[in-house]
Design a protein around this motif. Structure first.
Motif, short mmCIF file in Angstrom:
data_model
loop_
_atom_site.label_atom_id
_atom_site.label_comp_id
_atom_site.label_asym_id
_atom_site.label_seq_id
_atom_site.Cartn_x
_atom_site.Cartn_y
_atom_site.Cartn_z
N ASP A 272 14.37 15.42 5.34
CA ASP A 272 14.73 15.17 6.75
C ASP A 272 13.77 14.13 7.32
O ASP A 272 12.55 14.31 7.26
N PRO A 273 14.29 13.03 7.87
CA PRO A 273 13.40 11.98 8.41
C PRO A 273 12.40 12.51 9.43
O PRO A 273 11.27 11.99 9.52
N ALA A 274 12.78 13.54 10.17
CA ALA A 274 11.87 14.07 11.19
C ALA A 274 10.63 14.71 10.56
O ALA A 274 9.58 14.79 11.20
N LEU A 275 10.75 15.18 9.30
CA LEU A 275 9.62 15.84 8.65
C LEU A 275 8.74 14.86 7.88
O LEU A 275 7.60 15.17 7.55
N ARG A 276 9.27 13.69 7.59
CA ARG A 276 8.48 12.72 6.82
C ARG A 276 7.27 12.24 7.60
O ARG A 276 6.24 11.91 7.02
N SER A 277 7.40 12.20 8.92
CA SER A 277 6.28 11.74 9.75
C SER A 277 5.46 12.89 10.32
O SER A 277 4.47 12.65 11.01
N ALA A 278 5.88 14.13 10.05
CA ALA A 278 5.16 15.28 10.59
C ALA A 278 3.87 15.52 9.80
O ALA A 278 3.76 15.15 8.63
N ASN A 279 2.88 16.13 10.47
CA ASN A 279 1.66 16.46 9.75
C ASN A 279 1.95 17.65 8.80
O ASN A 279 2.98 18.32 8.90
N ASN A 280 1.03 17.90 7.89
CA ASN A 280 1.27 18.90 6.85
C ASN A 280 1.51 20.30 7.43
O ASN A 280 2.38 21.03 6.94
N SER A 281 0.78 20.68 8.43
CA SER A 281 0.94 22.02 9.01
C SER A 281 2.33 22.18 9.61
O SER A 281 3.01 23.20 9.40
N ASP A 282 2.79 21.17 10.37
CA ASP A 282 4.11 21.25 10.98
C ASP A 282 5.22 21.22 9.93
O ASP A 282 6.21 21.95 10.04
N ALA A 283 5.05 20.39 8.92
CA ALA A 283 6.07 20.30 7.87
C ALA A 283 6.16 21.61 7.08
O ALA A 283 7.26 22.09 6.79
N ALA A 284 5.00 22.18 6.76
CA ALA A 284 4.99 23.45 6.02
C ALA A 284 5.64 24.56 6.84
O ALA A 284 6.42 25.37 6.31
N ARG A 285 5.35 24.59 8.13
CA ARG A 285 5.94 25.61 8.99
C ARG A 285 7.45 25.42 9.10
O ARG A 285 8.21 26.39 9.09
N ALA A 286 7.90 24.19 9.15
CA ALA A 286 9.32 23.91 9.30
C ALA A 286 10.14 24.36 8.09
O ALA A 286 11.27 24.82 8.23
#
Length: 350
Positions: A272-286
Motif C-alpha cells: 500500500d503506497p500509504a505504508l511505504r512512507s510510514a515509519n516502522n512503528s506505524d507500518a508494523a501496527r497497520a
C-alpha cells in the motif's frame, strides 16, 4: 469468539455440572485443549483421584479393540467408577475399533471410556460406520486450532492466571515468534513467568517487550521465513527441503499453508503506497506484526509484484480447500503450490 471456541467452553462447563457420560470422544488439531479436556474428564469422573485398580491407559497403535473393551467391561474396585483412557485413537486401525461396536451400543454404567484423537497429522474417516456409531454413543467435542485473532485473548487469560500483564506489543511478538500452537504459547508463558520472578506485593507483573525478546527463541518464525525466503527466490528445491523438515518436526500441512498465506497477506498489505512512507512503528501496527520482524516482510514486499501476490493469495484459498477435502496427499498439494510460485512458466491452476 468463534462458534468452535463457544462449543469448547461449553464442553468444560458441562463437565463441571455433570453428570459424567459413559463415553467421551475428544478429537481435533489443538493438542493443548485436547490434553486439558482429558484431564477435565478424569477429574470429573474421579474427583477422589485415580488408582491403579481403576485406571487403564492405552496408547495408539499398541492398543487392541479387545483389550480396550475388556478393560471397560470390568467392574470398579473400591471406587464408584472405572476410567479407561485411549490416547491417539487416530493410530488405531478401524478394524480394531470395530471390536468396540457392541460396547458402544451398550456401555458399562460404571466405566468412563475416554477416546482421544489428534487429527493435525492423521485424520479420522468420519464416514466409517464405527466412527458414526462412536459419535452417536459418546459425548463428542472437536478442538480445532484457534484462529489467529483468537490467540491474543488466550494469551491474556493465561498470563492473568499467572499474575502477569502483557502489552499488545508483547502479545503480537509472541504470535509472530512462537506461532498459534497453544501448547507452545503456554510453554513460552511459563518461561517468562520463571524469568521475571515473583510479583511485587499488592500488584501484578507487567511484562516488557525487551524481556520477552531476550527469553523467547523465535525458531518457528525463522523456519517459516526460511520457507518464504526460498519461495521468494524461486528456489523450488530449497522450499521442498524446508517443507520436509517442518513436516518431520510434526507441523501439519494445513498449518504450513496458513503460515505462508498469512505471510503473503502481510506482504501484500505492505505494498500500500500509504505504508511505504510510514515509519516502522506505524507500518508494523497497520499490518499487525511486531516491529522486530517488519524488515523481513518489507524485503519480500519489494521482491514480489502486486499481480504475483494477488495470484498467490488466490492459490492459497484453493490450497486451503484442497488440504481440508481433497484425497490428494497433503505433501503433493504443497509441492504443486511451491511449483506455481517458483516456476512462472507453469499454469496458475492445476
Amino acid at each position: 469468539m468463534s462458534k468452535q471456541a463457544d462449543r469448547a467452553r461449553q464442553f468444560f462447563k458441562d463437565l463441571k455440572k455433570g453428570p459424567v457420560a459413559p463415553i467421551y470422544f475428544v478429537h481435533g488439531e489443538e493438542t493443548y485443549l485436547l490434553d486439558r479436556a482429558v484431564e477435565a474428564i478424569v477429574e470429573a469422573a474421579a474427583p477422589e483421584g485415580t488408582n491403579d485398580f481403576n485406571l487403564d491407559t492405552f496408547q495408539g497403535r499398541s492398543a487392541s479393540g479387545d483389550a480396550i473393551r475388556s478393560a471397560a467391561e470390568m467392574l470398579p474396585m473400591m471406587s464408584k467408577r472405572r476410567l479407561v483412557v485411549v490416547r491417539d485413537m487416530q493410530e488405531i486401525p478401524l478394524s480394531e475399533l470395530g471390536q468396540l461396536e457392541d460396547y458402544f451400543a451398550n456401555p458399562s454404567p460404571t466405566t468412563c471410556l475416554i477416546l482421544h484423537a489428534r487429527t493435525a497429522q492423521k485424520k479420522i474417516d468420519g464416514r466409517s460406520g464405527i466412527i458414526k456409531k462412536l459419535k452417536k454413543a459418546a459425548e463428542v467435542c472437536e478442538f480445532k486450532a484457534l484462529y489467529e485473532n483468537e490467540i491474543p485473548a488466550f494469551l491474556e487469560r493465561q498470563a492473568a492466571r499467572r499474575g502477569m500483564r502483557l502489552s499488545r506489543q508483547v502479545v503480537q511478538y509472541l504470535v509472530d515468534a512462537v506461532g498459534t500452537d497453544m501448547a507452545e504459547l503456554e510453554q513460552s508463558l511459563e518461561k517468562i513467568d520463571l524469568y521475571i520472578g515473583a510479583a511485587p506485593e499488592g500488584g501484578g507483573r507487567q511484562v516488557d517487550i525487551d524481556e520477552v525478546q531476550e527469553i523467547i527463541a523465535h525458531t518457528r518464525v525463522r523456519t517459516v521465513f526460511d520457507l518464504t525466503d526460498a519461495l521468494g527466490a524461486r528456489n523450488y528445491q530449497q522450499a521442498l527441503l524446508i517443507m520436509e523438515r517442518m513436516l518431520l518436526d510434526g507441523q501439519s500441512a494445513l498449518v504450513i499453508s496458513h503460515m505462508i498465506s498469512r505471510h503473503f497477506r502481510i506482504v501484500a498489505r505492505l505494498q500500500d503506497p500509504a505504508l511505504r512512507s510510514a515509519n516502522n512503528s506505524d507500518a508494523a501496527r497497520a499490518v499487525g506484526v511486531s516491529p522486530f520482524f517488519l524488515k523481513d516482510y518489507q524485503r519480500h514486499a519489494r521482491t514480489f509484484a502486486p499481480d504475483e501476490l494477488a495470484s498467490i493469495l488466490r492459490q492459497m484459498l484453493e490450497v486451503d480447500v484442497a488440504l481440508k477435502s481433497s484425497p490428494v496427499p497433503d505433501r503433493v498439494i504443497l509441492e504443486l503450490l511451491f511449483a506455481r510460485i517458483c516456476m512462472k512458466a507453469l499454469p496458475q491452476r492445476a
